[in-house]
Scaffold this active site. Structure first.
Site, PDB file in Angstrom:
ATOM      1  CB  CYS A 273      41.193  45.013  30.300  1.00 63.22           C
ATOM      2  SG  CYS A 273      41.973  43.431  30.666  1.00 63.22           S
TER       3      CYS A 273
ATOM      4  CG  ASN B  43      39.952  40.361  33.128  1.00 61.64           C
ATOM      5  OD1 ASN B  43      39.493  40.740  32.052  1.00 61.64           O
ATOM      6  ND2 ASN B  43      40.947  40.982  33.734  1.00 61.64           N
TER       7      ASN B  43
ATOM      8  CG  HIS C  80      37.901  45.435  33.121  1.00 58.74           C
ATOM      9  ND1 HIS C  80      37.565  44.491  32.174  1.00 58.74           N
ATOM     10  CD2 HIS C  80      39.137  45.098  33.572  1.00 58.74           C
ATOM     11  CE1 HIS C  80      38.559  43.627  32.065  1.00 58.74           C
ATOM     12  NE2 HIS C  80      39.515  43.969  32.896  1.00 58.74           N
TER      13      HIS C  80
HETATM   14  N1  COA Z   1      45.277  29.973  44.907  1.00 59.53           N
HETATM   15  C1  COA Z   1      45.763  29.910  46.167  1.00 59.53           C
HETATM   16  N2  COA Z   1      46.708  30.753  46.615  1.00 59.53           N
HETATM   17  C2  COA Z   1      47.163  31.681  45.774  1.00 59.53           C
HETATM   18  C3  COA Z   1      46.696  31.823  44.461  1.00 59.53           C
HETATM   19  C4  COA Z   1      45.717  30.901  44.034  1.00 59.53           C
HETATM   20  N3  COA Z   1      45.197  30.927  42.796  1.00 59.53           N
HETATM   21  N4  COA Z   1      47.322  32.840  43.861  1.00 59.53           N
HETATM   22  C5  COA Z   1      48.168  33.357  44.777  1.00 59.53           C
HETATM   23  N5  COA Z   1      48.072  32.665  45.933  1.00 59.53           N
HETATM   24  C6  COA Z   1      48.801  32.871  47.189  1.00 59.53           C
HETATM   25  C7  COA Z   1      50.068  33.664  46.999  1.00 59.53           C
HETATM   26  O1  COA Z   1      51.130  32.818  46.623  1.00 59.53           O
HETATM   27  C8  COA Z   1      50.244  34.266  48.374  1.00 59.53           C
HETATM   28  O2  COA Z   1      50.807  33.300  49.192  1.00 59.53           O
HETATM   29  P1  COA Z   1      51.909  33.716  50.305  1.00 59.53           P
HETATM   30  O3  COA Z   1      51.189  34.669  51.221  1.00 59.53           O
HETATM   31  O4  COA Z   1      52.257  32.427  50.901  1.00 59.53           O
HETATM   32  O5  COA Z   1      53.016  34.371  49.536  1.00 59.53           O
HETATM   33  C9  COA Z   1      48.819  34.514  48.852  1.00 59.53           C
HETATM   34  O6  COA Z   1      47.992  33.662  48.046  1.00 59.53           O
HETATM   35  C10 COA Z   1      48.384  35.939  48.702  1.00 59.53           C
HETATM   36  O7  COA Z   1      48.703  36.371  47.387  1.00 59.53           O
HETATM   37  P2  COA Z   1      48.506  37.840  46.932  1.00 59.53           P
HETATM   38  O8  COA Z   1      49.108  38.021  45.575  1.00 59.53           O
HETATM   39  O9  COA Z   1      48.924  38.771  48.030  1.00 59.53           O
HETATM   40  O10 COA Z   1      46.904  37.881  46.823  1.00 59.53           O
HETATM   41  P3  COA Z   1      45.979  39.070  46.474  1.00 59.53           P
HETATM   42  O11 COA Z   1      44.995  39.248  47.534  1.00 59.53           O
HETATM   43  O12 COA Z   1      46.744  40.268  45.992  1.00 59.53           O
HETATM   44  O13 COA Z   1      45.193  38.483  45.217  1.00 59.53           O
HETATM   45  C11 COA Z   1      45.061  38.680  42.847  1.00 59.53           C
HETATM   46  C12 COA Z   1      45.874  38.187  44.028  1.00 59.53           C
HETATM   47  C13 COA Z   1      45.846  38.371  41.565  1.00 59.53           C
HETATM   48  C14 COA Z   1      43.740  37.952  42.829  1.00 59.53           C
HETATM   49  C15 COA Z   1      44.829  40.201  42.991  1.00 59.53           C
HETATM   50  O14 COA Z   1      46.037  40.852  43.298  1.00 59.53           O
HETATM   51  C16 COA Z   1      44.241  40.810  41.759  1.00 59.53           C
HETATM   52  O15 COA Z   1      43.146  40.485  41.349  1.00 59.53           O
HETATM   53  N6  COA Z   1      44.947  41.786  41.129  1.00 59.53           N
HETATM   54  C17 COA Z   1      44.494  42.381  39.920  1.00 59.53           C
HETATM   55  C18 COA Z   1      44.808  41.505  38.757  1.00 59.53           C
HETATM   56  C19 COA Z   1      44.026  41.861  37.539  1.00 59.53           C
HETATM   57  O16 COA Z   1      42.880  42.187  37.620  1.00 59.53           O
HETATM   58  N7  COA Z   1      44.667  41.799  36.377  1.00 59.53           N
HETATM   59  C20 COA Z   1      44.053  42.083  35.153  1.00 59.53           C
HETATM   60  C21 COA Z   1      43.770  43.523  35.076  1.00 59.53           C
HETATM   61  S1  COA Z   1      42.957  43.907  33.611  1.00 59.53           S
END
Ligand code: COA
Length: 331
Positions: free
Chosen positions: A117, A288, A258
């Site tokens: 990215c 993204n 980003h």
């Molecule tokens: N829809 C519904 N539920 C979802 C889901 C989706 N698409 N994806 C995950 N969940 C669930 C998980 O399984 C978890 O359930 P649980 O509590 O029963 O275990 C719950 O939602 C919370 O998940 P969590 O991973 O703690 O959520 P979060 O708030 O951290 O959000 C991301 C997840 C991926 C959106 C977030 O961590 C993120 O954006 N991280 C950065 C990723 C990124 O930008 N990557 C590229 C970088 S260049």
């Protein structure tokens, strides 16, 4: 340090987003998710997906043609093409070479940069250096990625986040010493390689029937870890780039971060003490787009009249590697 070399500047911008739209509602039909979850956790409403039979260079070509037109230049005026991408058309040669041929550029050297990215910022920093040393006069700098090709559409933790697109800029000597790229800063931390990566399809684990069956050719990510480190790293590198440019955050008219997650962007704005009115956000429409994210947002900001002559703009990005970077530019 910048030294006494003349500055480089961004002379034109362009972007391309594929026409196929995948809404959150469409994803609800693929995985156990909801528009509400995706919107509140990421800010993303829809993303674009490149049509079958097209590659990264096809998107890059359209963005490049627009950037060249905006700069009032032609492909024959270019000395180099540098493309940030992690989804090249082929494992080799580079998509920059594929693009070079599409454009009919004949006096150039072209290569890809793999910094995920952050690829566009790495490519921009390289072009800036090449122009300032006098090795070249004009470079086409592109960020183009089709991460849809590397997604497991059954994994709700990753498939909701990414989209395809391309952005391009023309970099050349600044016509006016005060304007141009004031600073660039880049960083990596290789201890996080496996926090965000594609496990198979490279030399370590070549593609096989088994790797495909296990979906190891698709993105594997620890989202929480990425989130935390992304905010901290983009804050730190932005401050370094501002210090090097001798610019205070109050002098910045627009931050173009980003576009990974709206919560990452708002946390970053809070740390930098910048109001959201001065932060470019378009991830609701595109998700993204990896290396394309910053140059697409830059092009849209210019087209929307959010960047005027003399304005100082801060760009920053973070991604797999981890690799991250920032640039300060006076337009
Ligand atoms: N829809 C519904 N539920 C979802 C889901 C989706 N698409 N994806 C995950 N969940 C669930 C998980 O399984 C978890 O359930 P649980 O509590 O029963 O275990 C719950 O939602 C919370 O998940 P969590 O991973 O703690 O959520 P979060 O708030 O951290 O959000 C991301 C997840 C991926 C959106 C977030 O961590 C993120 O954006 N991280 C950065 C990723 C990124 O930008 N990557 C590229 C970088 S260049």
């Amino acid at each position: 340090m910048r030294g006494s070399h003349p500055r480089s500047a961004i002379l034109g911008t362009g972007s391309e987003l594929p026409s196929r739209v995948i809404t959150n509602a469409a994803l609800e039909r693929l995985v156990d998710t909801s528009d509400q979850w995706i919107t509140t956790r990421t800010g993303i409403k829809e993303r674009r997906v490149l049509e079958e039979g097209k590659g990264t260079a096809d998107m890059a070509y359209r963005a490049a043609v627009r950037a060249l037109k905006d700069a009032g230049m032609e492909a024959k005026d270019l000395d180099a093409i540098i493309m940030g991408t992690v989804t090249p058309d082929y494992p080799f040669p580079s998509s920059a070479c594929v693009l070079e041929n599409m454009l009919g550029a004949r006096k150039v050297f072209s290569f890809d940069v793999n910094a995920a990215c952050s690829g566009f910022l790495n490519a921009l920093a390289i072009a800036d250096s090449l122009v300032r040393t006098g090795m070249i006069r004009h470079a086409l700098v592109v960020g183009s990625d089709a991460l849809s090709r590397m997604l497991n559409w059954k994994d709700r933790t990753t498939c909701i986040l990414f989209g395809d697109g391309a952005g391009a800029v023309v970099v050349g000597p600044s016509h006016d010493g005060a304007r141009g790229i004031l600073s660039t800063r880049l960083r990596t931390d290789g201890s996080h390689v496996k926090t965000l990566y594609v496990p198979a399809g490279g030399s370590l684990k070549p593609a096989s029937a088994e790797s495909v069956r296990k979906n190891e050719h698709t993105i594997a990510m620890n989202g929480k870890e990425v989130f935390k480190i992304a905010v901290r790293s983009m804050d730190g590198i932005s401050r370094e780039a501002l210090d090097e440019a001798d610019v205070s955050i109050d002098q910045v008219s627009l931050v173009i971060p980003h576009q990974a997650n709206l919560r990452i962007i708002t946390a970053l704005a809070e740390r930098l003490k910048v109001p959201m009115s001065k932060v470019m956000v378009n991830l609701d429409r595109y998700g993204n787009t990896s290396a394309a994210s910053v140059p697409v947002a830059l092009d849209e900001a210019r087209k929307e009249g959010r960047i005027q002559r003399g304005d100082i703009v801060l760009l920053n990005a973070f991604g797999a590697g981890f690799a991250w970077g920032a640039a300060v530019i006076r337009f």
